[in-house]
Motif scaffolding. Sequence first.
Motif, PDB file in Angstrom:
ATOM      1  N   GLU A 213     -51.672 -58.891-101.678  1.00  0.00           N
ATOM      2  CA  GLU A 213     -52.370 -58.669-100.411  1.00  0.00           C
ATOM      3  C   GLU A 213     -53.875 -58.866-100.568  1.00  0.00           C
ATOM      4  N   LEU A 214     -54.413 -58.525-101.723  1.00  0.00           N
ATOM      5  CA  LEU A 214     -55.843 -58.744-101.978  1.00  0.00           C
ATOM      6  C   LEU A 214     -56.172 -60.232-101.849  1.00  0.00           C
ATOM      7  N   PHE A 215     -55.338 -61.090-102.423  1.00  0.00           N
ATOM      8  CA  PHE A 215     -55.536 -62.537-102.297  1.00  0.00           C
ATOM      9  C   PHE A 215     -55.393 -62.973-100.844  1.00  0.00           C
ATOM     10  N   ALA A 216     -54.385 -62.430-100.148  1.00  0.00           N
ATOM     11  CA  ALA A 216     -54.159 -62.827 -98.750  1.00  0.00           C
ATOM     12  C   ALA A 216     -55.359 -62.478 -97.878  1.00  0.00           C
ATOM     13  N   ARG A 217     -55.888 -61.273 -98.042  1.00  0.00           N
ATOM     14  CA  ARG A 217     -57.051 -60.873 -97.231  1.00  0.00           C
ATOM     15  C   ARG A 217     -58.284 -61.697 -97.590  1.00  0.00           C
ATOM     16  N   ALA A 218     -58.444 -61.994 -98.877  1.00  0.00           N
ATOM     17  CA  ALA A 218     -59.600 -62.807 -99.273  1.00  0.00           C
ATOM     18  C   ALA A 218     -59.514 -64.203 -98.668  1.00  0.00           C
ATOM     19  N   ILE A 219     -58.323 -64.783 -98.644  1.00  0.00           N
ATOM     20  CA  ILE A 219     -58.138 -66.106 -98.020  1.00  0.00           C
ATOM     21  C   ILE A 219     -58.491 -66.036 -96.546  1.00  0.00           C
ATOM     22  N   HIS A 220     -58.006 -65.011 -95.844  1.00  0.00           N
ATOM     23  CA  HIS A 220     -58.318 -64.865 -94.415  1.00  0.00           C
ATOM     24  C   HIS A 220     -59.816 -64.698 -94.198  1.00  0.00           C
ATOM     25  N   ASN A 221     -60.435 -63.824 -94.991  1.00  0.00           N
ATOM     26  CA  ASN A 221     -61.861 -63.528 -94.792  1.00  0.00           C
ATOM     27  C   ASN A 221     -62.765 -64.707 -95.123  1.00  0.00           C
ATOM     28  N   ALA A 222     -62.266 -65.649 -95.935  1.00  0.00           N
ATOM     29  CA  ALA A 222     -63.067 -66.836 -96.265  1.00  0.00           C
ATOM     30  C   ALA A 222     -62.723 -68.018 -95.376  1.00  0.00           C
ATOM     31  N   SER A 223     -61.810 -67.832 -94.422  1.00  0.00           N
ATOM     32  CA  SER A 223     -61.366 -68.932 -93.562  1.00  0.00           C
ATOM     33  C   SER A 223     -62.130 -68.943 -92.244  1.00  0.00           C
ATOM     34  N   SER A 224     -61.858 -69.956 -91.433  1.00  0.00           N
ATOM     35  CA  SER A 224     -62.501 -70.048 -90.116  1.00  0.00           C
ATOM     36  C   SER A 224     -61.956 -69.004 -89.151  1.00  0.00           C
ATOM     37  N   ARG A 225     -60.888 -68.296 -89.549  1.00  0.00           N
ATOM     38  CA  ARG A 225     -60.297 -67.248 -88.705  1.00  0.00           C
ATOM     39  C   ARG A 225     -60.802 -65.852 -89.062  1.00  0.00           C
ATOM     40  N   ALA A 226     -61.849 -65.768 -89.878  1.00  0.00           N
ATOM     41  CA  ALA A 226     -62.297 -64.475 -90.406  1.00  0.00           C
ATOM     42  C   ALA A 226     -62.632 -63.466 -89.312  1.00  0.00           C
ATOM     43  N   ASP A 227     -63.098 -63.938 -88.158  1.00  0.00           N
ATOM     44  CA  ASP A 227     -63.463 -63.018 -87.080  1.00  0.00           C
ATOM     45  C   ASP A 227     -62.295 -62.698 -86.155  1.00  0.00           C
ATOM     46  N   LYS A 228     -61.107 -63.190 -86.513  1.00  0.00           N
ATOM     47  CA  LYS A 228     -59.898 -62.931 -85.738  1.00  0.00           C
ATOM     48  C   LYS A 228     -59.024 -61.926 -86.489  1.00  0.00           C
TER      49      LYS A 228
END
Length: 493
Positions: A213-228
């Motif tokens: 989950e740590l990897f999954a959240r890091a991927i999301h937070n570094a993506s263009s969807r981070a504010d979603k």
Amino acid sequence: MAEKVLFSWIGDTDLRAAISDMPLDAPISSTLANFSFDRVILLCSYPKARSAPYIDWLRRQTADAIESYQETLVSPVDFESIFHAADKHLSAFKKANADISILLSPGTPAMQAIWILLGKTKYSARFYQSSKEQGVQEVKIPFEISAEYTPPATKLTTTQLTELTNDGVSSNAAFENIITQNPVMQRLKYQAEILAKREVPVLIQGETGTGKELFARAIHNASSRADKPFVAVNCGAFPSELVDSMLFGHKKGAFTGASADRQGYFQQANGGTLFLDEFGELEPSVQVRLLRVLQEGVITPVGAVKEESVNVRIITATHRNLMQAIHDGHFREDLFYRVAVGVLSLPPLRERQGDIALLADALLMDMAKQDVALINKKISANAKNIILSQLWPGNIRELRSTLLRASLWSSEDAISADDIKLALFDRPQNNASLLDKDISQGIDIQNIISDLVRHYIPKALAHSNGSKSKAAELLGLKNYQTLTNWMDKYDVK
């Protein structure tokens, strides 16, 4: 009683003792004349033409069982090649719970330094030395050290480690929060950063507690969807009768108890990322409905007549071998290839060389943010050695909970080895399930062998960074071709 085993490099003085006309105070023969061992393991970097006559001579001098091994070193003072040679032989006897002793005198200063490093940290060895002036004696090394082999890696980022317990991953987790100096993990972080910039589905594989989950959240937070939204769901907790409602939502009155409209996880994650943890636990009927959503990008809430479009990035995670599940007919192959585009396979903690002590310090520092009593708490060298000797089947989550328990028992400034021992659980051995099967009911021995081969060959290849020759050596096979034959026979990818 544990087998008593003596380890030593063969030195030049030892070799000359076999051909000298005058008796020499050679360290190995002198030690064996004063102390008795069940086995003597001698490592030699000299040519076999010099060592073979010496071994024959030594066997005539003692009743102890002598074994010799030729080791090719970069040089007699190259610490890395000396470390690997010594560690390889010591580790085999640690698994057998042998009483390990080391003769320090023969060899170069680099060889002696590596013996002390390994004997004081990983192997809890006794030490002997032999000299003309003092004779042969057991010696005490009057200091404690803790060390872990750290492979070459890029510079470590010092950002603090976030929560790694279940439900404890920080919402703003980033790649800096993944603390490691292990080359395999460094490469996985780099690959995950690339995936963060792409819109492809991601599958994260790894044992429970490895940080999926740590990897999954890091991927999301570094993506263009981070504010979603980032919505995390445990697929293993789906009640079969409510799974459609939970995933796709429902309309008021759709079923008994549906007193209001409810958004499902896909709607809640619309525009953002849906993290489906324990993805391998999905029932076949759910797999079919999920596949349609991923293919068409539309859902139909329970009780609704119109479809709704959703824009969701899917990140899945599992501790199961999905390819095996496909082979066994428990998982849909078309669904697997739909989600397995960007694949990250996280190694277990026991295979992350260089990271265990580093993570222990970081986790304790993280716990100190929540408990002021731990602010100045450290982990002693002896305690770290206990930590480094464990396999950690529960991975980072188990390490964290063990440190937390140990800190409860610790009344000193540093967590001691005894504190760690008290915090560890005794685990039953797995041999019973493998070796004590009821033969009267019939067994499939080929399946048992296949399971062992498929379990250990990938581990050996990972440990040897893909080198088939080194993996074959770790597995006790003759050469890399034998390993290749086994991989072909048992379809090891």
